[in-house]
Motif scaffolding. Sequence first.
Motif, PDB file in Angstrom:
ATOM      1  N   ASP A 158       0.848  -1.189   0.000  1.00 29.94           N
ATOM      2  CA  ASP A 158       0.000   0.000   0.000  1.00 29.94           C
ATOM      3  C   ASP A 158       0.887   1.243   0.000  1.00 29.94           C
ATOM      4  N   PRO A 159       0.694   2.164  -0.935  1.00 30.81           N
ATOM      5  CA  PRO A 159       1.578   3.340  -0.999  1.00 30.81           C
ATOM      6  C   PRO A 159       1.357   4.343   0.131  1.00 30.81           C
ATOM      7  N   THR A 160       0.242   4.224   0.866  1.00 30.75           N
ATOM      8  CA  THR A 160      -0.042   5.214   1.914  1.00 30.75           C
ATOM      9  C   THR A 160       0.795   5.006   3.171  1.00 30.75           C
ATOM     10  N   PRO A 161       0.767   3.811   3.801  1.00 32.58           N
ATOM     11  CA  PRO A 161       1.609   3.631   5.003  1.00 32.58           C
ATOM     12  C   PRO A 161       3.103   3.718   4.669  1.00 32.58           C
ATOM     13  N   GLN A 162       3.856   4.383   5.526  1.00 32.04           N
ATOM     14  CA  GLN A 162       5.304   4.495   5.353  1.00 32.04           C
ATOM     15  C   GLN A 162       5.974   3.582   6.382  1.00 32.04           C
ATOM     16  N   VAL A 163       6.037   2.296   6.045  1.00 28.47           N
ATOM     17  CA  VAL A 163       6.566   1.334   7.006  1.00 28.47           C
ATOM     18  C   VAL A 163       7.681   0.514   6.383  1.00 28.47           C
ATOM     19  N   THR A 164       8.709   0.293   7.191  1.00 21.41           N
ATOM     20  CA  THR A 164       9.737  -0.703   6.902  1.00 21.41           C
ATOM     21  C   THR A 164       9.426  -1.906   7.774  1.00 21.41           C
ATOM     22  N   ILE A 165       9.356  -3.082   7.192  1.00 23.38           N
ATOM     23  CA  ILE A 165       8.962  -4.278   7.938  1.00 23.38           C
ATOM     24  C   ILE A 165      10.188  -5.137   8.228  1.00 23.38           C
ATOM     25  N   LEU A 166      10.380  -5.440   9.513  1.00 23.01           N
ATOM     26  CA  LEU A 166      11.474  -6.294   9.956  1.00 23.01           C
ATOM     27  C   LEU A 166      10.886  -7.539  10.600  1.00 23.01           C
ATOM     28  N   LEU A 167      11.211  -8.698  10.047  1.00 31.15           N
ATOM     29  CA  LEU A 167      10.744  -9.973  10.575  1.00 31.15           C
ATOM     30  C   LEU A 167      11.897 -10.661  11.295  1.00 31.15           C
ATOM     31  N   LEU A 168      11.671 -11.076  12.532  1.00 26.85           N
ATOM     32  CA  LEU A 168      12.677 -11.811  13.296  1.00 26.85           C
ATOM     33  C   LEU A 168      12.261 -13.276  13.354  1.00 26.85           C
ATOM     34  N   ALA A 169      13.175 -14.163  12.999  1.00 25.55           N
ATOM     35  CA  ALA A 169      12.831 -15.580  12.929  1.00 25.55           C
ATOM     36  C   ALA A 169      14.000 -16.429  13.400  1.00 25.55           C
ATOM     37  N   SER A 170      13.679 -17.534  14.045  1.00 26.48           N
ATOM     38  CA  SER A 170      14.686 -18.502  14.441  1.00 26.48           C
ATOM     39  C   SER A 170      15.191 -19.241  13.207  1.00 26.48           C
ATOM     40  N   ARG A 171      16.502 -19.402  13.124  1.00 25.14           N
ATOM     41  CA  ARG A 171      17.071 -20.040  11.932  1.00 25.14           C
ATOM     42  C   ARG A 171      16.514 -21.448  11.678  1.00 25.14           C
ATOM     43  N   PRO A 172      16.338 -22.287  12.719  1.00 29.19           N
ATOM     44  CA  PRO A 172      15.785 -23.611  12.440  1.00 29.19           C
ATOM     45  C   PRO A 172      14.374 -23.582  11.870  1.00 29.19           C
ATOM     46  N   ARG A 173      13.656 -22.438  12.055  1.00 27.50           N
ATOM     47  CA  ARG A 173      12.290 -22.332  11.555  1.00 27.50           C
ATOM     48  C   ARG A 173      12.195 -21.468  10.308  1.00 27.50           C
TER      49      ARG A 173
END
Length: 255
Positions: A142-157
Amino acid sequence: MTSTQPTAPAPHYLSLPDARTVTTQAVRAAAHALDKVLREQSMMCLTADPGVGKTFTLHTLCEQRPTLPALRLLQRPQARPDDLRHSLHHALNLPGDPPQDAGICDDYLRHALAHTPRLLAVDEAHQLSTSCIEYLRYLHDDPTPQVTILLLASRPRLKALRSQPTLLSRVTTWHHMEPLDPDEVLTVLPAFHPLWHNTPNRTLTHLDEMWAHGNLRRWAALTHQLQAHRRRHPDHPPDPDALLRRLHHRLALTT
């Protein structure tokens, strides 16, 4: 060279008294990767083995960027998009309860996210359902929200995330955090906690080889055991092998 802060803003494992935040090589590398995606307002996935310090690194990076508005979410396993909407509503401190109508709630969120560039960080992202990942795609595209998304995940998953075509085509940075290398242990541990200030290098190396393996959560557990020993036996220096035996025994009881 490592840098420290006298009072740690991020919560240490086991709430260790006197523990300091240490900017390790892994934290600096993660910071460089994050700054890049912030400039692009893109998506990033930060991965590490359990205990290496993903969540702690997120707290540290946010504290080092006090002008960056950050929304930190930890969703329950298999959360629904409505759960994400409601978490965002509360994280943004929007007035009242989240609207029950999804469309109205989305309009409120889009309006709130339009005014200021923000970091949206989702911890344990490997637990997200496909529908929640689709909702993050909606926010990202969506061009309206100004968000950078950071996902944190366990390497085995990590396979759970890499199997999502939605993410594969949008995540511009897959950044893996490495544990402390053996040489870094010798500088990080004395900076991390005063109990290690006068510990011989050979003892730190022995403890790392036999127990911690550069894993900060394991080092925190070892520090916790060292503190307990000092309280019980203030006049007797601890035997590293005795500490290791106690930790291995506790690990056996919990597995």
